[in-house]
Design a protein around this motif. Structure first.
Motif, short mmCIF file in Angstrom:
data_model
loop_
_atom_site.label_atom_id
_atom_site.label_comp_id
_atom_site.label_asym_id
_atom_site.label_seq_id
_atom_site.Cartn_x
_atom_site.Cartn_y
_atom_site.Cartn_z
N ALA A 108 -2.73 3.08 -7.82
CA ALA A 108 -3.96 2.43 -7.26
C ALA A 108 -4.29 1.30 -8.41
O ALA A 108 -5.01 0.54 -7.91
CB ALA A 108 -5.15 3.51 -7.36
N ALA A 109 -4.02 1.47 -9.64
CA ALA A 109 -4.40 0.30 -10.50
C ALA A 109 -3.40 -0.94 -10.25
O ALA A 109 -3.86 -2.15 -10.41
CB ALA A 109 -4.13 0.73 -12.00
N ASP A 121 -11.06 -4.67 -5.64
CA ASP A 121 -12.45 -4.70 -4.84
C ASP A 121 -13.19 -5.84 -4.84
O ASP A 121 -13.76 -6.41 -3.96
CB ASP A 121 -13.18 -3.57 -5.17
CG ASP A 121 -14.40 -3.29 -4.09
OD1 ASP A 121 -14.19 -3.36 -2.81
OD2 ASP A 121 -15.63 -2.90 -4.75
N ARG A 122 -13.13 -6.31 -5.95
CA ARG A 122 -14.08 -7.72 -6.41
C ARG A 122 -13.29 -8.92 -5.86
O ARG A 122 -14.05 -9.83 -5.39
CB ARG A 122 -14.17 -7.96 -7.88
CG ARG A 122 -15.47 -7.06 -8.56
CD ARG A 122 -15.75 -7.58 -10.04
NE ARG A 122 -14.69 -7.40 -10.86
CZ ARG A 122 -14.30 -6.19 -11.61
NH1 ARG A 122 -15.25 -5.12 -11.58
NH2 ARG A 122 -13.37 -6.19 -12.42
N SER A 123 -11.83 -8.80 -5.81
CA SER A 123 -11.28 -10.05 -5.52
C SER A 123 -11.49 -9.76 -3.91
O SER A 123 -11.64 -11.06 -3.04
CB SER A 123 -9.90 -9.67 -5.44
OG SER A 123 -9.58 -9.86 -6.90
N ARG A 124 -11.31 -8.80 -3.05
CA ARG A 124 -11.74 -8.54 -1.69
C ARG A 124 -13.07 -9.14 -1.43
O ARG A 124 -13.19 -9.83 -0.54
CB ARG A 124 -11.46 -7.10 -1.37
CG ARG A 124 -11.55 -6.93 0.05
CD ARG A 124 -11.48 -5.41 0.12
NE ARG A 124 -11.88 -5.00 1.57
CZ ARG A 124 -11.06 -4.46 2.57
NH1 ARG A 124 -9.96 -4.49 2.43
NH2 ARG A 124 -11.39 -4.23 3.61
N ASP A 125 -14.16 -8.83 -2.06
CA ASP A 125 -15.36 -9.18 -1.85
C ASP A 125 -15.42 -10.60 -2.18
O ASP A 125 -16.19 -11.31 -1.10
CB ASP A 125 -16.63 -8.56 -2.81
CG ASP A 125 -16.46 -6.97 -2.44
OD1 ASP A 125 -16.37 -6.65 -1.42
OD2 ASP A 125 -17.34 -6.24 -3.28
N ALA A 126 -14.97 -11.17 -3.03
CA ALA A 126 -14.91 -12.59 -3.26
C ALA A 126 -14.34 -13.37 -2.32
O ALA A 126 -14.61 -14.51 -1.73
CB ALA A 126 -14.19 -12.85 -4.67
N LEU A 127 -13.25 -12.87 -1.66
CA LEU A 127 -12.50 -13.47 -0.60
C LEU A 127 -13.50 -13.40 0.68
O LEU A 127 -13.34 -14.42 1.30
CB LEU A 127 -11.14 -12.79 -0.40
CG LEU A 127 -9.97 -13.36 0.83
CD1 LEU A 127 -9.89 -14.92 0.37
CD2 LEU A 127 -8.93 -12.61 1.08
N LEU A 128 -14.05 -12.39 0.91
CA LEU A 128 -14.89 -12.43 2.23
C LEU A 128 -16.05 -13.23 1.95
O LEU A 128 -16.39 -13.83 3.16
CB LEU A 128 -15.40 -10.81 2.29
CG LEU A 128 -14.39 -9.86 2.79
CD1 LEU A 128 -15.06 -8.37 2.62
CD2 LEU A 128 -13.66 -10.04 4.19
N VAL A 171 -9.03 4.86 1.03
CA VAL A 171 -8.19 4.07 0.50
C VAL A 171 -9.04 3.95 -1.07
O VAL A 171 -10.07 3.81 -1.33
CB VAL A 171 -8.42 2.30 1.06
CG1 VAL A 171 -7.54 1.52 -0.05
CG2 VAL A 171 -7.71 2.42 2.37
N LEU A 172 -7.88 3.97 -1.99
CA LEU A 172 -8.39 4.15 -3.33
C LEU A 172 -7.59 2.99 -4.06
O LEU A 172 -6.56 2.43 -3.85
CB LEU A 172 -7.56 5.30 -4.29
CG LEU A 172 -7.89 5.56 -5.63
CD1 LEU A 172 -9.55 5.54 -5.75
CD2 LEU A 172 -7.11 6.67 -6.11
N ARG A 207 0.91 -1.31 0.16
CA ARG A 207 0.13 -0.11 -0.05
C ARG A 207 1.02 1.20 0.07
O ARG A 207 1.71 1.51 0.70
CB ARG A 207 -1.04 -0.13 1.10
CG ARG A 207 -1.81 1.19 1.22
CD ARG A 207 -2.82 1.22 2.33
NE ARG A 207 -3.92 0.11 2.16
CZ ARG A 207 -4.78 -0.21 2.85
NH1 ARG A 207 -5.09 0.35 3.97
NH2 ARG A 207 -5.40 -1.24 2.43
N SER A 208 0.52 2.01 -1.06
CA SER A 208 1.33 3.33 -0.75
C SER A 208 0.63 4.50 -0.24
O SER A 208 -0.62 4.51 -0.06
CB SER A 208 1.57 3.82 -2.42
OG SER A 208 2.34 2.93 -3.16
N VAL A 209 1.30 5.54 0.30
CA VAL A 209 0.51 6.49 0.84
C VAL A 209 0.69 8.00 0.12
O VAL A 209 1.90 8.24 -0.28
CB VAL A 209 1.07 6.76 2.34
CG1 VAL A 209 0.25 7.87 3.06
CG2 VAL A 209 1.13 5.37 3.22
#
Length: 151
Positions: free
Chosen positions: A27-28, A50-57, A43-44, A8-10
């Motif tokens: 962010a890409a 975002d889809r990967s995160r949702d699928a993992l959850l 967080v961008l 994660r970059s800041v």
């Protein structure tokens, strides 16, 4: 137990206007944190992340449901949650359950959703291929010294 955080970059919120191309490029590639003076950081990330995160959850929710039951084997409980597993042989269902669970643990520990999603997808595609009859075809192997005729 320490876990590896995803990259994660800041950036500061002013960077969005001054060097938006750099922020969007980052962010890409991975989620970036955008700090703000007047509020909580944001967080961008890409829609794919975002889809990967949702699928993992979603997978985590399914695996927790499977893990909290003590009836029957792991493979049988997972087959209830993932009915496509029924297309696999009994032994392959057990192997599938173990490998998906191991990949999920690795994903949760490293923050890399693709590990679990790829394992789940590979097994689901295997089950689909077997259900379509692709595993029942006898393969005719050619000898190394046997020429192959042109079609």
């Amino acid at each position: 137990m320490a876990t590896a955080a995803p990259t994660r970059s800041v950036f500061q919120s002013s960077d969005l206007s001054r060097s938006s191309a750099e922020v969007f490029a980052a962010a890409a590639d991975h989620p970036v944190e955008v700090t703000r003076r007047d509020g909580e950081s944001l967080v961008l990330m890409s829609k794919g992340a975002d889809r990967s995160r949702d699928a993992l959850l979603e997978l985590a929710a399914q695996l927790i449901a499977v893990a909290t039951s003590t009836e029957r084997t792991l493979a049988e409980r997972m087959s209830d949650r993932f009915p496509w597993m029924l297309a696999l042989s009994h032994d392959d269902r057990a192997l599938c359950a173990e490998q998906i669970l191991s990949a999920a643990r690795a994903s949760f520990a490293t923050g890399q959703a693709h590990l679990a999603i790829a394992e789940l997808t590979a097994w689901k595609e295997t089950a689909s291929a077997l259900a379509a009859g692709l595993g029942r075809v006898d393969v005719e192997w050619l000898d190394d010294d046997e020429p192959v005729a042109r079609p």
